[in-house]
Design an enzyme around this catalytic site. Structure first.
Site, mmCIF file in Angstrom:
data_model
loop_
_atom_site.group_PDB
_atom_site.id
_atom_site.type_symbol
_atom_site.label_atom_id
_atom_site.label_comp_id
_atom_site.label_asym_id
_atom_site.label_seq_id
_atom_site.Cartn_x
_atom_site.Cartn_y
_atom_site.Cartn_z
ATOM 1 N N LYS A 15 0.839 -1.214 0.000
ATOM 2 C CA LYS A 15 0.000 0.000 0.000
ATOM 3 C C LYS A 15 0.867 1.255 0.000
ATOM 4 O O LYS A 15 0.545 2.236 -0.662
ATOM 5 C CB LYS A 15 -0.915 0.020 1.230
ATOM 6 C CG LYS A 15 -1.956 -1.086 1.226
ATOM 7 C CD LYS A 15 -2.817 -1.044 2.458
ATOM 8 C CE LYS A 15 -2.087 -1.439 3.730
ATOM 9 N NZ LYS A 15 -1.644 -2.833 3.798
ATOM 10 N N GLY A 39 3.980 -1.654 9.161
ATOM 11 C CA GLY A 39 5.272 -1.320 8.548
ATOM 12 C C GLY A 39 5.081 -0.901 7.111
ATOM 13 O O GLY A 39 4.430 -1.604 6.355
ATOM 14 N N HIS A 40 5.565 0.272 6.739
ATOM 15 C CA HIS A 40 5.561 0.591 5.321
ATOM 16 C C HIS A 40 6.894 1.195 4.914
ATOM 17 O O HIS A 40 7.539 1.892 5.675
ATOM 18 C CB HIS A 40 4.373 1.467 4.890
ATOM 19 C CG HIS A 40 3.964 2.492 5.882
ATOM 20 N ND1 HIS A 40 2.903 2.294 6.733
ATOM 21 C CD2 HIS A 40 4.445 3.714 6.161
ATOM 22 C CE1 HIS A 40 2.765 3.358 7.498
ATOM 23 N NE2 HIS A 40 3.684 4.230 7.175
ATOM 24 N N GLN A 230 -2.820 -2.492 7.389
ATOM 25 C CA GLN A 230 -3.189 -3.934 7.371
ATOM 26 C C GLN A 230 -4.094 -4.234 6.163
ATOM 27 O O GLN A 230 -3.937 -3.597 5.138
ATOM 28 C CB GLN A 230 -3.859 -4.334 8.694
ATOM 29 C CG GLN A 230 -2.916 -4.322 9.898
ATOM 30 C CD GLN A 230 -2.848 -2.997 10.602
ATOM 31 O OE1 GLN A 230 -3.849 -2.344 10.812
ATOM 32 N NE2 GLN A 230 -1.656 -2.571 10.980
HETATM 33 P P1 IMP Z 1 -1.625 -6.692 15.965
HETATM 34 O O1 IMP Z 1 -2.174 -5.738 14.963
HETATM 35 O O2 IMP Z 1 -0.216 -6.389 16.381
HETATM 36 O O3 IMP Z 1 -2.555 -6.847 17.135
HETATM 37 O O4 IMP Z 1 -1.571 -8.137 15.278
HETATM 38 C C1 IMP Z 1 -2.752 -8.846 14.925
HETATM 39 C C2 IMP Z 1 -2.564 -9.597 13.620
HETATM 40 O O5 IMP Z 1 -2.441 -8.660 12.558
HETATM 41 C C3 IMP Z 1 -1.314 -10.463 13.566
HETATM 42 O O6 IMP Z 1 -1.590 -11.615 12.802
HETATM 43 C C4 IMP Z 1 -0.314 -9.576 12.859
HETATM 44 O O7 IMP Z 1 0.697 -10.304 12.220
HETATM 45 C C5 IMP Z 1 -1.219 -8.882 11.873
HETATM 46 N N1 IMP Z 1 -0.703 -7.580 11.426
HETATM 47 C C6 IMP Z 1 -0.745 -6.427 12.098
HETATM 48 N N2 IMP Z 1 -0.211 -5.435 11.373
HETATM 49 C C7 IMP Z 1 0.165 -5.974 10.208
HETATM 50 C C8 IMP Z 1 0.764 -5.433 9.021
HETATM 51 O O8 IMP Z 1 1.032 -4.233 8.883
HETATM 52 N N3 IMP Z 1 1.002 -6.337 8.025
HETATM 53 C C9 IMP Z 1 0.673 -7.648 8.132
HETATM 54 N N4 IMP Z 1 0.122 -8.175 9.199
HETATM 55 C C10 IMP Z 1 -0.137 -7.353 10.243
#
Ligand code: IMP
Length: 457
Positions: A15, A39-40, A230
């Site tokens: 994105k 992360g971007h 996400q």
């Molecule tokens: P949280 O957002 O840290 O609570 O993680 C919840 C879920 O979302 C986990 O499976 C993470 O790996 C996933 N996740 C959160 N942020 C990202 C992202 O930017 N990219 C990919 N997966 C994400």
């Protein structure tokens, strides 16, 4: 005019790159959910910028806004702003007073709860405290950015919340006063640290009433871009619960998470970002998965044939499929079209951007999971529960592969210069998702994007 960018899959669709290209014509880039879990990477004038909270548009001099739907770790916010300043930039970042602050105890509790859940239930979170902060928001015991600006309110909030967090941690048999937590469960330590953040936010004039600020910018003729973090299958309502993040990355949340009305968002463009294959960080089903990643792929999941393992390694290495925030190898698989049809329904895309087409170049055959089979029935979209999704077997369609070419030259020439077989792949997607392709990513830099149509025009 607004453009909303949304991930169609499980995050990491690239994105940032598309926000970078389409954001060129924007004046303000707004994040409406999530926090420093996103992360971007942006490549600007040959330099790579890795950001996890600050909207990537600020690298190009846009105003970056963290909307009320975000959860903000002030430590990360200032680290990222300071790092950009050290590289000679003057980032203009605003934070909604209604956004919730991530506190150190949220991060600790994120880790402790994941560990307690064990392999089956853990979402494989980024450990940034995202879930616990949204829990406190819903539980009406959160600390908002506006609260940091008023020391008395901050103290009152902490005095209520902290003893409860201590008891919660103790219920996991963990000592809140352990040295390694560095005062994460101590009212005075937190008060001093967060009051100082509040002072800095006030001094730098960063705090805004988000909806009002954006309305004013819009009235002044500015173009707003909303940047979802996400992806749709990580959405707490529409994703593969409980292996989701704790917010709504989908387009509807752009309104709620920023204070701009839904008619404004809906009157603009909603662009779905698709990666030409699928990747996943953490646990949960992935019916088109190639290979097996220890600790992430569920038992019995993934195609573990030697050819599939080789393909997975190839895609992971070519596509750089290692977490920006955590460095973890990502699970990878063929494009999952039922997942995309679900995303198209939930978000109402007016256009698509397809990334990483170059990553698949050189393969003899490119497959897509066109449908699922479950209990002898064909499904064209994702079923509503993760357990049902886990029972789905993908049925594949094959496309002839396309060669590796000079992608920068292709990007310069335009869509028709793409290899014929790659165009067939894109046209299939347009037909299945009912939206046209606005851009095609053929490499990590902005120059490696084939722009078919600008959403602003
Ligand atoms: P949280 O957002 O840290 O609570 O993680 C919840 C879920 O979302 C986990 O499976 C993470 O790996 C996933 N996740 C959160 N942020 C990202 C992202 O930017 N990219 C990919 N997966 C994400």
């Amino acid at each position: 005019m607004t453009v909303t960018i949304v991930g169609t899959q499980l995050g990491d669709e690239g994105k940032g790159g598309i926000v970078d290209v389409f954001g060129e014509a924007a004046d303000v880039v707004v994040r409406y959910q999530g926090g420093d879990n996103a992360g971007h990477t942006v490549v600007h004038e040959g330099e790579e910028y890795k950001l996890s909270l600050v909207p990537s548009g600020v690298v190009r001099g846009k105003t970056g806004v963290l909307g009320n739907g975000c959860v903000v770790n002030p430590a990360t916010l200032f680290e990222e702003i300071d790092a950009l300043r050290e590289r000679g930039m003057g980032p203009d970042v605003r934070v909604a007073e209604r956004a919730h602050a991530i506190l150190p105890y949220h991060r600790v509790l994120d880790g402790v709860e994941e560990e307690a859940k064990g392999d089956d239930l853990a979402a494989g979170t980024t450990g940034r405290g995202i879930g616990p902060t949204y829990e406190d928001k819903a539980g009406r015991r959160g600390v908002r950015i506006g609260d940091l600006l008023d020391p008395q309110v901050l103290r009152t909030r902490l005095e209520y919340a902290v003893p409860r967090k201590r008891r919660l941690l103790e219920s996991f048999d963990v000592d809140p006063d352990a040295d390694r937590f560095e005062g994460a469960f101590d009212v005075e330590t937190l008060y001093e640290e967060y009051r100082a953040y509040g002072e800095r936010i006030a001094e730098e004039g960063m705090a805004v009433d988000c909806g009002e600020f954006l309305a004013r910018r819009r009235a002044g003729g500015d173009r707003l871009m909303f940047e979802g973090a996400q992806g749709t299958s990580l959405d707490i309502d529409h994703g593969s619960y409980p292996y989701v993040t704790s917010s709504n990355p989908t387009a509807g949340a752009a309104a709620v998470g920023s204070g701009v009305g839904p008619t404004v968002i809906g009157g603009g463009e909603v662009v779905g970002i698709v990666k030409a294959y699928v990747s996943r960080v953490g646990t949960g089903p992935l019916p088109t998965e190639l290979g097996f990643v220890e600790g992430q792929t569920p038992e019995g999941g993934g195609d573990t044939s030697p050819e599939a393992e080789d393909l997975a390694t190839y895609i992971r290495d070519e596509g750089g499929e290692y977490g920006t925030v955590t460095g973890r190898p990502r699970r990878v698989g063929w494009l999952d079209v039922p997942m995309l049809r679900h995303a198209a329904g939930v978000n109402g895309f007016t256009g698509l951007a397809v990334n990483h087409l170059d990553t698949l170049a050189g393969l003899e055959t490119v497959k897509v999971g066109h449908a699922y089979e479950r209990d002898g029935e064909e499904l064209l979209t994702m079923p509503p529960t993760t357990e049902q999704w886990g029972e789905c077997e993908a049925t594949f369609r094959e496309f002839d592969g396309w060669p590796d070419v000079d992608w920068e030259a292709v990007a310069e020439e335009g869509y028709d210069a793409l290899p014929t077989n790659a165009r067939a792949y894109l046209e299939y997607l347009e037909a299945e998702l009912g939206a046209s392709v606005y851009a095609v990513g053929v490499g990590p830099s902005r120059e490696e994007t084939v722009v078919v149509e600008s959403p602003w025009e």
